[in-house]
Design a protein around this motif. Structure first.
Motif, PDB file in Angstrom:
ATOM      1  N   LEU A 120      44.249  19.895  12.023  1.00 15.99           N
ATOM      2  CA  LEU A 120      44.052  19.390  13.430  1.00 15.99           C
ATOM      3  C   LEU A 120      44.092  20.824  14.397  1.00 15.99           C
ATOM      4  O   LEU A 120      43.809  20.720  15.396  1.00 15.99           O
ATOM      5  CB  LEU A 120      44.737  18.120  13.850  1.00 15.99           C
ATOM      6  N   GLY A 141      44.439  20.315  18.016  1.00 21.16           N
ATOM      7  CA  GLY A 141      43.466  18.892  17.951  1.00 21.16           C
ATOM      8  C   GLY A 141      44.429  17.685  18.491  1.00 21.16           C
ATOM      9  O   GLY A 141      44.002  17.024  19.368  1.00 21.16           O
ATOM     10  N   LEU A 142      45.418  17.552  17.796  1.00 21.15           N
ATOM     11  CA  LEU A 142      46.238  16.285  18.095  1.00 21.15           C
ATOM     12  C   LEU A 142      46.828  16.254  19.312  1.00 21.15           C
ATOM     13  O   LEU A 142      46.776  15.108  19.909  1.00 21.15           O
ATOM     14  CB  LEU A 142      47.507  16.692  17.119  1.00 21.15           C
ATOM     15  N   PHE A 143      46.830  17.629  20.081  1.00 20.50           N
ATOM     16  CA  PHE A 143      47.197  17.218  21.477  1.00 20.50           C
ATOM     17  C   PHE A 143      46.086  16.523  22.446  1.00 20.50           C
ATOM     18  O   PHE A 143      46.243  15.360  22.851  1.00 20.50           O
ATOM     19  CB  PHE A 143      47.433  18.567  22.281  1.00 20.50           C
ATOM     20  N   SER A 144      44.746  16.989  21.902  1.00 20.10           N
ATOM     21  CA  SER A 144      43.891  16.366  22.739  1.00 20.10           C
ATOM     22  C   SER A 144      43.541  14.747  22.279  1.00 20.10           C
ATOM     23  O   SER A 144      42.863  14.154  23.017  1.00 20.10           O
ATOM     24  CB  SER A 144      42.587  17.238  22.661  1.00 20.10           C
ATOM     25  N   VAL A 145      43.735  14.532  20.994  1.00 20.57           N
ATOM     26  CA  VAL A 145      43.789  13.324  20.403  1.00 20.57           C
ATOM     27  C   VAL A 145      44.489  12.459  21.115  1.00 20.57           C
ATOM     28  O   VAL A 145      44.214  11.037  21.818  1.00 20.57           O
ATOM     29  CB  VAL A 145      44.039  13.248  18.956  1.00 20.57           C
ATOM     30  N   VAL A 146      45.762  12.817  21.276  1.00 21.64           N
ATOM     31  CA  VAL A 146      46.862  12.015  22.132  1.00 21.64           C
ATOM     32  C   VAL A 146      46.354  11.853  23.296  1.00 21.64           C
ATOM     33  O   VAL A 146      46.575  10.726  24.120  1.00 21.64           O
ATOM     34  CB  VAL A 146      47.973  12.608  21.832  1.00 21.64           C
ATOM     35  N   GLU A 147      45.910  13.006  24.115  1.00 20.80           N
ATOM     36  CA  GLU A 147      45.525  12.857  25.661  1.00 20.80           C
ATOM     37  C   GLU A 147      44.378  11.528  25.640  1.00 20.80           C
ATOM     38  O   GLU A 147      44.385  10.912  26.522  1.00 20.80           O
ATOM     39  CB  GLU A 147      44.843  13.955  26.156  1.00 20.80           C
ATOM     40  N   ARG A 148      43.556  11.587  24.638  1.00 22.44           N
ATOM     41  CA  ARG A 148      42.350  10.646  24.635  1.00 22.44           C
ATOM     42  C   ARG A 148      42.906   9.214  24.368  1.00 22.44           C
ATOM     43  O   ARG A 148      42.545   8.205  24.933  1.00 22.44           O
ATOM     44  CB  ARG A 148      41.282  11.083  23.494  1.00 22.44           C
ATOM     45  N   LEU A 149      43.784   9.230  23.597  1.00 18.51           N
ATOM     46  CA  LEU A 149      44.373   7.864  23.115  1.00 18.51           C
ATOM     47  C   LEU A 149      45.201   7.069  24.049  1.00 18.51           C
ATOM     48  O   LEU A 149      45.091   6.029  24.355  1.00 18.51           O
ATOM     49  CB  LEU A 149      45.521   8.021  21.959  1.00 18.51           C
ATOM     50  N   LYS A 150      45.907   7.944  24.749  1.00 14.39           N
ATOM     51  CA  LYS A 150      46.533   7.532  25.998  1.00 14.39           C
ATOM     52  C   LYS A 150      45.770   6.988  27.233  1.00 14.39           C
ATOM     53  O   LYS A 150      45.955   6.159  27.892  1.00 14.39           O
ATOM     54  CB  LYS A 150      47.368   8.552  26.425  1.00 14.39           C
TER      55      LYS A 150
END
Lengths: 184, 370
Positions: A1, A4-13
């Protein structure tokens, strides 16, 4: 990732509110923790030298400011680097009455702004402890730090007294006006 | 691709509940949570551990997505879908969100630490029936150590006293044997060392007088106060250690009187008592200044010291007194030694324990609420 994980988390939040990551740095005894607690409207009478770090989330003009205050003792300074990733703003605190260490604090700041993680990151310098009679004025300190030579980032110097809170709000207003609005 | 979002999220949510995810993540948290306390200030190591956590979560997710064939793009889109914002899923995704939210991560770790501590307390309680003293009051380690030293000191004082009593009785008896007249006996009580000491004195005196006055041949029973069973935390295994009761010597006319076998025995009788007292004092001075002891402890220590001094004087006086008078002792099996009292959990201790438990529960609740 990767990153990527950072942006995934951003989106999740779900971007319900905008967040800013702010790091508060400076030499020991500059007043970083006092400033942080003042921002969070906490008691500033019993503050001891920080051995690790403090994090507080402060709400300001509809934003969530995540402020990281890392201890400034010489032995802790090598750890500063680990806290710079994804930083939106650097707040650098200076004890305006500690003339003997102006050179030392200048060196530390110049090393910081050379860090890759802080490339282009705006800097707000707080010329703290203006309540003391021997405090140097903010303009003098700005000159000593060669702030006017900064070309690749926004900067501001703000005279303040963290203990009383004087000048602190002015600095925060500058952040909201100049940084928050530009962050997407 | 809107249809993808739902199954992608459901698949990942399912994975976050499976042992493949839960075991390594729980392992990590249990291994690393011990340094996380609820102090306001964070330790620098927290950041390091948070980084390791991020790495672990990334690796696990990456592996899983590869396994089931979800690509990053699908994952991103799924995360942006309204479905991902539902409360239920936000809860499931909390361990993932914690990778980017230090404060959330920190509270998860603090919570885990509290859980482990409660678990440990439960286990200790189940095994021992009660918590050792060191776990029931919330004082710091240093003062616990000091308390332990104080307990050891008291134990030493008590034993030296017992030894002294036995020696005293033995000497008196020897004299009595030689002179075949009068006897002495030391009484004992299982009501704790202070009681024992205080009761021993008058009993002996009365006995001595009674024997002299009436010339009665009196049996003698020298019973040493047994060491009350007491838990000494930090000694040995998890089960409460009961100190061995001092052996009760059975004495009679014909029997030679060997010095009683007592643990920690190096010297006997008077010298031992004095030496122990001095040593005890010296130790007390090192471990904790006398003035810092509680009033009760100071009192106890002083009482003990004074008592030992008195005992010595009494013995000398008794020796002189008894020279002309004698009493023939009669053989007699000694009375039963008082049974060691079981490890006592006083009401106070129980209260303290409950308070602590309550505090821990509250802390846990608060952490969970966060």
């Amino acid at each position: 990732l990767g990153n990527g994980l950072f942006s995934v988390v951003e989106r999740l939040k779900g971007a319900t509110e905008r967040e800013l990551r702010i790091v508060l740095l400076g030499l020991d005894n500059a007043g970083k923790t006092t400033l942080l607690k003042k921002l969070a409207s906490e008691d500033v009478r019993t503050i001891t030298p920080t051995q690790g770090f403090n994090v507080k989330s402060v709400a300001a003009s509809g934003m969530k400011l995540n402020v990281w205050d890392i201890g400034g003792q010489r032995k802790i300074r090598p750890f500063w680097k680990k806290y710079l990733e994804n930083t939106d703003l650097l707040i650098y605190v200076i004890d305006s009455a500690d003339k003997k260490r102006f050179e030392e604090t200048g060196l530390e700041l110049s090393e910081l702004v050379a860090e890759e993680d802080l490339k282009g990151v705006p800097v707000l310098v707080f010329a703290n402890k203006q309540d003391l009679a021997i405090a140097s004025p903010a303009s003098e300190i700005a000159e000593g730090l060669n702030l006017h030579t900064y070309r690749d980032r926004q900067w501001q110097i703000q005279a303040c007294c963290a203990l009383s809170g004087e000048g602190v709000q002015d600095g925060m207003s500058w952040i909201c006006r100049n940084i928050a609005n530009k962050k997407k | 691709m809107a249809d993808d979002s739902e199954w992608v999220l459901e698949s990942i949510a399912g994975y976050l509940g499976s042992p493949e995810w839960v075991i390594p993540v729980t392992d990590f948290m249990e291994n690393k949570c011990t340094v996380f306390d609820d102090e306001d200030e964070n330790k620098l190591t927290y950041t390091e551990i948070h980084q390791q956590y991020k790495q672990l979560v990334e690796n696990l997710l990456e592996n899983y997505m590869q396994e089931v064939g979800i690509n990053e793009q699908q994952f991103f889109e799924a995360c942006s879908s309204p479905y991902a914002k539902s409360k239920a899923l936000q809860g499931v995704f909390q361990p993932v969100l914690a990778t980017d939210d230090f404060q959330m991560f920190r509270s998860l770790m603090v919570q885990k630490n509290v859980e482990l501590q409660l678990q440990a307390l439960r286990v200790i309680k189940e095994r021992n029936g009660a918590l050792p003293e060191c776990l029931t009051d919330g004082t710091d380690v240093v003062s616990e150590l000091e308390q332990q030293e104080l307990r050891i000191l008291q134990e030493v004082l008590k034993r030296s006293k017992e030894e002294y009593d036995l020696e005293l009785a033995r000497r008196v008896m020897l004299k009595e044997e030689q002179q075949e007249l009068g006897s002495t006996s030391t009484g004992s009580s299982d009501g704790g060392p202070a009681d024992a000491e205080q009761q021993v004195l008058p009993v002996k005196k009365q006995d001595g007088e009674a024997c002299r006055e009436h010339g009665v041949q009196k049996s003698q029973a020298t019973v040493s106060p047994t060491a009350p069973a007491k838990m000494l935390p930090g000694q040995g295994g998890p089960s409460p250690k009961v100190l061995p009761a001092v052996r009760v010597p059975v004495k009679g006319v014909e029997l030679p009187t060997p010095p009683p076998q007592v643990e920690l025995k190096e010297k006997v009788g008077q010298q031992a008592a004095e030496a122990w007292l001095e040593e005890a004092r010296r130790e007390a001075g090192i471990s904790k200044p006398f003035t810092e002891l509680t009033v009760v402890q100071q009192d106890q220590l002083q009482q003990r010291a004074q008592y030992l001094r008195q005992q010595r004087d009494k013995l000398q006086a008794l020796k002189k007194e008894q020279k002309p008078k004698t009493a023939a002792p009669e053989e007699n099996p000694t009375g039963p030694s008082p049974a060691p009292s079981p490890p006592e959990v006083s009401v106070e201790e129980r209260k303290r324990l409950q308070k602590r438990k309550h505090l821990a529960e509250k802390l846990k609740e608060e952490v969970i609420k966060k």
